[in-house]
Design a protein around this motif. Sequence first.
Motif, PDB file in Angstrom:
ATOM      1  N   ALA A   2       4.008  -4.460  -8.112  1.00 21.77           N
ATOM      2  CA  ALA A   2       3.933  -4.465  -6.653  1.00 21.77           C
ATOM      3  C   ALA A   2       5.135  -5.186  -6.046  1.00 21.77           C
ATOM      4  O   ALA A   2       5.720  -4.726  -5.053  1.00 21.77           O
ATOM      5  N   ALA A   3       5.520  -6.310  -6.643  1.00 20.12           N
ATOM      6  CA  ALA A   3       6.650  -7.084  -6.123  1.00 20.12           C
ATOM      7  C   ALA A   3       7.948  -6.290  -6.229  1.00 20.12           C
ATOM      8  O   ALA A   3       8.746  -6.255  -5.286  1.00 20.12           O
ATOM      9  N   ILE A   4       8.158  -5.654  -7.375  1.00 24.00           N
ATOM     10  CA  ILE A   4       9.378  -4.864  -7.562  1.00 24.00           C
ATOM     11  C   ILE A   4       9.408  -3.697  -6.583  1.00 24.00           C
ATOM     12  O   ILE A   4      10.444  -3.382  -5.981  1.00 24.00           O
ATOM     13  N   GLY A   5       8.270  -3.039  -6.418  1.00 22.75           N
ATOM     14  CA  GLY A   5       8.198  -1.924  -5.483  1.00 22.75           C
ATOM     15  C   GLY A   5       8.484  -2.345  -4.061  1.00 22.75           C
ATOM     16  O   GLY A   5       9.173  -1.644  -3.307  1.00 22.75           O
ATOM     17  N   LEU A   6       7.972  -3.520  -3.668  1.00 17.82           N
ATOM     18  CA  LEU A   6       8.213  -4.016  -2.313  1.00 17.82           C
ATOM     19  C   LEU A   6       9.682  -4.374  -2.107  1.00 17.82           C
ATOM     20  O   LEU A   6      10.277  -4.024  -1.088  1.00 17.82           O
ATOM     21  N   ILE A   7      10.267  -5.064  -3.067  1.00 20.65           N
ATOM     22  CA  ILE A   7      11.662  -5.488  -2.947  1.00 20.65           C
ATOM     23  C   ILE A   7      12.601  -4.277  -2.886  1.00 20.65           C
ATOM     24  O   ILE A   7      13.582  -4.259  -2.134  1.00 20.65           O
ATOM     25  N   ARG A   8      12.281  -3.255  -3.675  1.00 21.78           N
ATOM     26  CA  ARG A   8      13.132  -2.057  -3.716  1.00 21.78           C
ATOM     27  C   ARG A   8      12.758  -1.029  -2.662  1.00 21.78           C
ATOM     28  O   ARG A   8      13.391   0.021  -2.572  1.00 21.78           O
ATOM     29  N   ASP A   9      11.706  -1.303  -1.892  1.00 18.68           N
ATOM     30  CA  ASP A   9      11.215  -0.347  -0.900  1.00 18.68           C
ATOM     31  C   ASP A   9      10.860   0.978  -1.580  1.00 18.68           C
ATOM     32  O   ASP A   9      11.147   2.061  -1.062  1.00 18.68           O
ATOM     33  N   ALA A  12       6.618   4.680  -4.745  1.00 17.69           N
ATOM     34  CA  ALA A  12       6.056   5.171  -6.006  1.00 17.69           C
ATOM     35  C   ALA A  12       5.674   4.013  -6.931  1.00 17.69           C
ATOM     36  O   ALA A  12       4.626   4.041  -7.581  1.00 17.69           O
ATOM     37  N   VAL A  13       6.530   2.993  -6.993  1.00 11.88           N
ATOM     38  CA  VAL A  13       6.237   1.829  -7.829  1.00 11.88           C
ATOM     39  C   VAL A  13       5.047   1.059  -7.269  1.00 11.88           C
ATOM     40  O   VAL A  13       4.194   0.567  -8.022  1.00 11.88           O
ATOM     41  N   ILE A  14       4.972   0.940  -5.959  1.00  8.10           N
ATOM     42  CA  ILE A  14       3.849   0.245  -5.324  1.00  8.10           C
ATOM     43  C   ILE A  14       2.544   0.965  -5.644  1.00  8.10           C
ATOM     44  O   ILE A  14       1.525   0.336  -5.955  1.00  8.10           O
ATOM     45  N   ILE A  15       2.558   2.296  -5.604  1.00  7.53           N
ATOM     46  CA  ILE A  15       1.360   3.069  -5.935  1.00  7.53           C
ATOM     47  C   ILE A  15       0.970   2.838  -7.389  1.00  7.53           C
ATOM     48  O   ILE A  15      -0.218   2.762  -7.733  1.00  7.53           O
ATOM     49  N   GLY A  16       1.972   2.693  -8.268  1.00  4.28           N
ATOM     50  CA  GLY A  16       1.679   2.393  -9.657  1.00  4.28           C
ATOM     51  C   GLY A  16       0.909   1.094  -9.798  1.00  4.28           C
ATOM     52  O   GLY A  16      -0.042   0.992 -10.587  1.00  4.28           O
ATOM     53  N   ALA A  17       1.304   0.088  -9.013  1.00 11.32           N
ATOM     54  CA  ALA A  17       0.576  -1.183  -9.025  1.00 11.32           C
ATOM     55  C   ALA A  17      -0.829  -1.013  -8.458  1.00 11.32           C
ATOM     56  O   ALA A  17      -1.781  -1.662  -8.915  1.00 11.32           O
ATOM     57  N   MET A  18      -0.973  -0.124  -7.478  1.00 10.45           N
ATOM     58  CA  MET A  18      -2.286   0.117  -6.883  1.00 10.45           C
ATOM     59  C   MET A  18      -3.248   0.750  -7.884  1.00 10.45           C
ATOM     60  O   MET A  18      -4.444   0.437  -7.916  1.00 10.45           O
ATOM     61  N   ALA A 117      -5.309  -2.302   0.526  1.00 12.13           N
ATOM     62  CA  ALA A 117      -5.720  -3.359   1.431  1.00 12.13           C
ATOM     63  C   ALA A 117      -5.593  -4.758   0.849  1.00 12.13           C
ATOM     64  O   ALA A 117      -5.674  -5.725   1.587  1.00 12.13           O
ATOM     65  N   LEU A 118      -5.401  -4.887  -0.468  1.00 10.69           N
ATOM     66  CA  LEU A 118      -5.397  -6.217  -1.069  1.00 10.69           C
ATOM     67  C   LEU A 118      -4.077  -6.612  -1.731  1.00 10.69           C
ATOM     68  O   LEU A 118      -3.447  -7.587  -1.336  1.00 10.69           O
ATOM     69  N   LEU A 119      -3.673  -5.867  -2.730  1.00 12.58           N
ATOM     70  CA  LEU A 119      -2.546  -6.302  -3.547  1.00 12.58           C
ATOM     71  C   LEU A 119      -1.207  -6.352  -2.815  1.00 12.58           C
ATOM     72  O   LEU A 119      -0.514  -7.377  -2.877  1.00 12.58           O
ATOM     73  N   PRO A 120      -0.783  -5.302  -2.109  1.00 10.35           N
ATOM     74  CA  PRO A 120       0.530  -5.359  -1.441  1.00 10.35           C
ATOM     75  C   PRO A 120       0.691  -6.506  -0.447  1.00 10.35           C
ATOM     76  O   PRO A 120       1.698  -7.212  -0.496  1.00 10.35           O
ATOM     77  N   PRO A 121      -0.276  -6.752   0.454  1.00  8.31           N
ATOM     78  CA  PRO A 121      -0.084  -7.884   1.373  1.00  8.31           C
ATOM     79  C   PRO A 121      -0.113  -9.235   0.677  1.00  8.31           C
ATOM     80  O   PRO A 121       0.588 -10.158   1.084  1.00  8.31           O
TER      81      PRO A 121
END
Length: 202
Positions: A2-9, A12-18, A117-121
Amino acid sequence: LAAIGLIRDNLAVIIGAMVIAPLLGPNMTLSLATALGDLKLTRRALRVNIAGVLLALTLAVLIGLVTQVDPSIREISNRTEVSLSDIALALAAGSAGALAFTTGLSAALVGVMVAVALLPPLVTTGLLIGAGLWQLAIGSVLLTATNIICINLAGVGTFLWQGVRPQHWWETERAKRMIRVSGAVWLALLVVLVLLIVLAQR
């Protein structure tokens, strides 16, 4: 992830964390324990929840300390503000999580909804704290708190709507008391957060 996906905008990576959804089980277990009036299960769910949140937050802070965090990145900036629509999203996610446990829906599919609703924020909060952006971190903290409250409140409501009850009659009264107390606490916290959201938008 999630952190890598957020930093790189990188959505797809954020969804992987989800899809991994590490916070799905503990939160749904807490809602189920409340509906059943199971104090032992409630304590275990709270411990796992707290441990999971602290672990994710700590890792995010460490990543924020050693990497460049740009608060203008869309995936980060979107999670530094909270609105009433975020409450609706969290309530829907909580209901979906409860339905997954009782109807056999894909946990991965519902995990995405809960993780939205939880992990990204939560990870956004850690990244901003690590980067020293405390003012922006307040917004993501508020969003995370709102989502945790709404997910558990909706989870309990969905379990009750589906008729989830204790197996033995002598446990029913204890479950009712626990539901009343926890419901009052969650609702009170939600009202406070709604007021904070309204005041922040003025």
